[in-house]
Scaffold this active site. Structure first.
Site, PDB file in Angstrom:
ATOM      1  N   MET A   1       1.114  -1.218  -0.210  1.00  0.00           N
ATOM      2  CA  MET A   1      -0.341   0.090   0.098  1.00  0.00           C
ATOM      3  C   MET A   1       0.951   1.171  -0.016  1.00  0.00           C
ATOM      4  O   MET A   1       1.786   1.165   0.564  1.00  0.00           O
ATOM      5  CB  MET A   1      -0.794  -0.161   1.961  1.00  0.00           C
ATOM      6  CG  MET A   1      -1.457   1.413   0.990  1.00  0.00           C
ATOM      7  SD  MET A   1      -2.765   0.863   3.256  1.00  0.00           S
ATOM      8  CE  MET A   1      -1.135   1.806   4.107  1.00  0.00           C
ATOM      9  N   ASN A   2       0.553   2.478  -0.550  1.00  0.00           N
ATOM     10  CA  ASN A   2       0.956   4.101  -0.292  1.00  0.00           C
ATOM     11  C   ASN A   2       0.063   4.697   0.020  1.00  0.00           C
ATOM     12  O   ASN A   2      -1.288   4.615   0.166  1.00  0.00           O
ATOM     13  CB  ASN A   2       2.129   3.854  -1.563  1.00  0.00           C
ATOM     14  CG  ASN A   2       1.642   4.548  -2.824  1.00  0.00           C
ATOM     15  OD1 ASN A   2       1.539   3.204  -3.339  1.00  0.00           O
ATOM     16  ND2 ASN A   2       1.850   5.353  -3.655  1.00  0.00           N
ATOM     17  N   ASP A   3      -0.143   6.091  -0.796  1.00  0.00           N
ATOM     18  CA  ASP A   3      -0.567   6.487  -0.436  1.00  0.00           C
ATOM     19  C   ASP A   3      -2.398   6.112  -0.341  1.00  0.00           C
ATOM     20  O   ASP A   3      -3.287   5.583  -0.829  1.00  0.00           O
ATOM     21  CB  ASP A   3      -1.196   7.680  -1.516  1.00  0.00           C
ATOM     22  CG  ASP A   3      -0.057   7.801  -2.823  1.00  0.00           C
ATOM     23  OD1 ASP A   3       1.529   7.385  -2.116  1.00  0.00           O
ATOM     24  OD2 ASP A   3       0.551   9.243  -3.368  1.00  0.00           O
TER      25      ASP A   3
ATOM     26  N   GLU B   1       4.120  16.188  -5.103  1.00  0.00           N
ATOM     27  CA  GLU B   1       2.790  15.686  -4.682  1.00  0.00           C
ATOM     28  C   GLU B   1       1.759  15.881  -4.475  1.00  0.00           C
ATOM     29  O   GLU B   1       1.895  17.151  -3.098  1.00  0.00           O
ATOM     30  CB  GLU B   1       3.459  14.966  -5.514  1.00  0.00           C
ATOM     31  CG  GLU B   1       4.256  14.135  -5.865  1.00  0.00           C
ATOM     32  CD  GLU B   1       4.738  12.516  -5.475  1.00  0.00           C
ATOM     33  OE1 GLU B   1       5.175  11.450  -6.480  1.00  0.00           O
ATOM     34  OE2 GLU B   1       5.049  11.847  -4.713  1.00  0.00           O
TER      35      GLU B   1
ATOM     36  N   ASP C   1      -2.905  13.275  -9.078  1.00  0.00           N
ATOM     37  CA  ASP C   1      -3.100  13.403  -7.700  1.00  0.00           C
ATOM     38  C   ASP C   1      -4.355  14.246  -7.205  1.00  0.00           C
ATOM     39  O   ASP C   1      -4.408  15.509  -6.623  1.00  0.00           O
ATOM     40  CB  ASP C   1      -1.673  13.841  -7.074  1.00  0.00           C
ATOM     41  CG  ASP C   1      -0.585  13.204  -7.020  1.00  0.00           C
ATOM     42  OD1 ASP C   1      -1.361  11.897  -7.927  1.00  0.00           O
ATOM     43  OD2 ASP C   1       0.476  13.403  -6.680  1.00  0.00           O
TER      44      ASP C   1
ATOM     45  N   GLN D   1      -3.204   3.517  -2.172  1.00  0.00           N
ATOM     46  CA  GLN D   1      -2.917   2.876  -3.692  1.00  0.00           C
ATOM     47  C   GLN D   1      -2.369   1.913  -3.458  1.00  0.00           C
ATOM     48  O   GLN D   1      -1.603   1.571  -2.309  1.00  0.00           O
ATOM     49  CB  GLN D   1      -1.680   4.093  -3.737  1.00  0.00           C
ATOM     50  CG  GLN D   1      -1.949   4.718  -4.229  1.00  0.00           C
ATOM     51  CD  GLN D   1      -1.980   5.352  -5.202  1.00  0.00           C
ATOM     52  OE1 GLN D   1      -1.532   5.172  -6.430  1.00  0.00           O
ATOM     53  NE2 GLN D   1      -3.495   5.056  -6.018  1.00  0.00           N
TER      54      GLN D   1
HETATM   55  C1  FRU Z   1       3.310   9.885  -3.932  1.00  0.00           C
HETATM   56  C2  FRU Z   1       2.644   9.181  -5.107  1.00  0.00           C
HETATM   57  C3  FRU Z   1       1.666  10.226  -6.317  1.00  0.00           C
HETATM   58  C4  FRU Z   1       1.298   8.920  -7.022  1.00  0.00           C
HETATM   59  C5  FRU Z   1       0.860   8.485  -6.650  1.00  0.00           C
HETATM   60  C6  FRU Z   1       1.499   6.468  -7.093  1.00  0.00           C
HETATM   61  O1  FRU Z   1       3.111   9.020  -3.270  1.00  0.00           O
HETATM   62  O2  FRU Z   1       4.366   9.014  -6.055  1.00  0.00           O
HETATM   63  O3  FRU Z   1       2.259  11.421  -6.773  1.00  0.00           O
HETATM   64  O4  FRU Z   1      -0.189   9.035  -8.185  1.00  0.00           O
HETATM   65  O5  FRU Z   1       2.578   8.069  -5.584  1.00  0.00           O
HETATM   66  O6  FRU Z   1       1.343   5.080  -6.530  1.00  0.00           O
END
Ligand code: FRU
Length: 489
Positions: free
Chosen positions: A20-22, A201, A150, A38
């Site tokens: 997972m990220n954002d 971002e 974003d 994400q």
């Molecule tokens: C930020 C980012 C966003 C992008 C996403 C991709 O962490 O780089 O700019 O949309 O992660 O996973």
């Protein structure tokens, strides 16, 4: 299901499994807080992005739901936002208002490896359970801009328009729309302002009253800045305080000023919830509790990454200017268990005081009233000689969270870190509220004026805390040690 793998956080949101990220698309609708994120469902490192999904009644206990958005003919699903289209401006809905997600589709230009990022829509008529993509996607693209992503969208009452904040390389571009489908460029902010240590971002823009005075509102712009090997901090989040008239953001502060949201390494890409009812009135934020510098390497196996605790943001005036203050949302109370309150303490140099922890999941509230020491603070420690130290230095007026010995850190050279910020004592006092989970610590100092969010990977859970004072005496008000419950299983 019980989540009890090594280092698995117990009162923070993390995906059931995989990467997972954002945080994405946070929106409140029909008594549910939605959290999308994400997500790479096939691996524990970053990969083809989907939107994972979870819902909650209180942002503390979460229910995992099936993936909401899958890569499609326009590409992978990068970060974005979601709103309630109350007045059916989009025309997607019949009798009932529904949810619209605005996100970046990422692919490459045909027959090239040049990245292409375009903004797309999806909508849901069943409270986010299923989504349909708009047949005329994408709704916004620009062949001249590579980093173009974003979108964070909100309804601007004053001009009766949707506003989109979009990250455009080293700036934020602002677009407006009557219906979410047609977007018009309004202005660009930031080329010469704030930190440009990395690509910009995940923007956000919202109003906050200064010192709670609704007649004096300011606009806050959040901007995350990506990792850059030239700086030891990796990815981090800055903010601006200013004014917004529906088209243009004006910075109240000098361009060169940089304001950081968090002095820890592990709070990135955070934005706020949309559509929290006016009666509630809070601005609630959550961030990704990791750092691009080492997010793909952290020593967890089945899953990777978690979110910060949700925080209520407010704005306080001070001699230096208006600053964001963070508070863990009051709903955290539902996981507070037994609290032990100690005696008042007087800590002399070379005579630290130790308390055993009755649980690895703890909230510690402590107030230091300095008499004449050089520095004071507390240490969490385990039997493996691993420790994390939180220390205030009275001469330099700095608060430090030192995780260099906190546990496993061989996975990245950047992980062993001293995290530091300027912080003034208030009436000779520093108070700390600390949330310790199995592999994270969040320190809120002086009522959330300074916040440090930090991962740590002890081989053993911490077993005790040690309160210390160096070269002089520190008084400590009765310490509150509260056991916290797991929110999983
Ligand atoms: C930020 C980012 C966003 C992008 C996403 C991709 O962490 O780089 O700019 O949309 O992660 O996973």
């Amino acid at each position: 299901k019980i989540y009890n793998e090594k280092h698995r956080l117990q009162f923070h949101f993390s995906p059931e499994k995989k990467w997972m990220n954002d945080p994405n698309g946070m929106v409140f609708f029909k008594d549910e807080y939605h959290l999308f994120y994400q997500y790479h469902p096939f691996g524990t490192t970053w990969g083809p992005m989907h939107w994972g999904h979870a819902v909650s009644k209180d942002m503390i206990q979460w229910e995992h739901l099936p993936i909401a958005l899958y890569p499609d003919e326009h590409g992978e699903i990068f970060s974005g936002s979601a709103v309630v289209d109350w007045n059916n401006t989009s025309g997607f809905f019949d009798d009932e208002p529904g949810l619209v997600a605005i996100y970046t589709s990422a692919d490459n230009y045909p027959n090239s490896d040049r990245p292409r990022q375009r903004q797309c829509l999806a909508y849901s008529k069943d409270n986010g359970r299923t989504w349909r993509t708009y047949e005329r996607n994408p709704v916004l693209s620009d062949v001249n801009i590579t980093d173009y992503r974003d979108p964070k969208v909100f309804w601007h009452e004053e001009t009766s328009k949707w506003i989109m904040m979009l990250a455009t390389g080293q700036s934020i571009s602002i677009y407006t729309s009557p219906n979410l489908k047609e977007w018009e460029f309004a202005s660009e902010f930031g080329n010469n302002a704030g930190s440009h240590d990395g690509v910009w971002e995940c923007p956000d823009l919202f109003k906050l009253p200064v010192d709670g005075d609704d007649t004096n509102q300011k606009w806050i712009m959040l901007v995350s800045i990506g990792d850059n090997p030239k700086f030891k901090e990796g990815s981090r989040t800055q903010y601006f305080v200013g004014q917004f008239d529906g088209t243009t953001f004006l910075n109240d502060n000098p361009d060169e000023q940089v304001l950081w949201l968090d002095f820890g390494r592990d709070n990135y890409a955070g934005v706020s919830w949309s559509d929290i009812p006016a009666q509630d009135g809070r601005r609630i934020y959550i961030g990704w509790m990791s750092n691009w510098r080492y997010a793909n390497q952290v020593p967890t196996e089945e899953w990777r990454s978690a979110m910060t605790l949700p925080r209520e943001l407010s704005l306080t005036s001070s001699k230096e200017g208006n600053r964001i203050v963070q508070k863990i949302i009051s709903e955290i109370d539902s996981i507070r268990n037994h609290t032990e309150v100690t005696q008042e303490l007087t800590i002399e140099s070379d005579s630290p005081v130790t308390f055993n922890l009755t649980s690895p999941l703890m909230e510690v509230n402590v107030k230091f009233d300095n008499k004449d020491s050089n520095s004071f603070g507390l240490i969490f420690e385990n039997s493996k000689n691993e420790s994390i130290m939180i220390q205030y230095d009275t001469a330099s007026e700095k608060l430090m969270v030192d995780r260099t010995k906190a546990g496993v850190n061989s996975f990245s050279e950047s992980f062993a870190a001293l995290q530091e910020t300027d912080l003034k004592m208030e009436d000779g006092k520093i108070n700390l509220q600390i949330f310790m989970d199995t592999s994270s610590i969040e320190v809120l100092a002086n009522g959330g004026k300074a916040v440090c969010t930090s991962l740590l990977f002890p081989k053993h859970l911490y077993e005790r805390i040690i309160i210390f004072s160096n070269k002089g005496t520190t008084r400590v008000a009765p310490l509150k040690l509260t056991e916290l419950n797991s929110v999983w299983g």
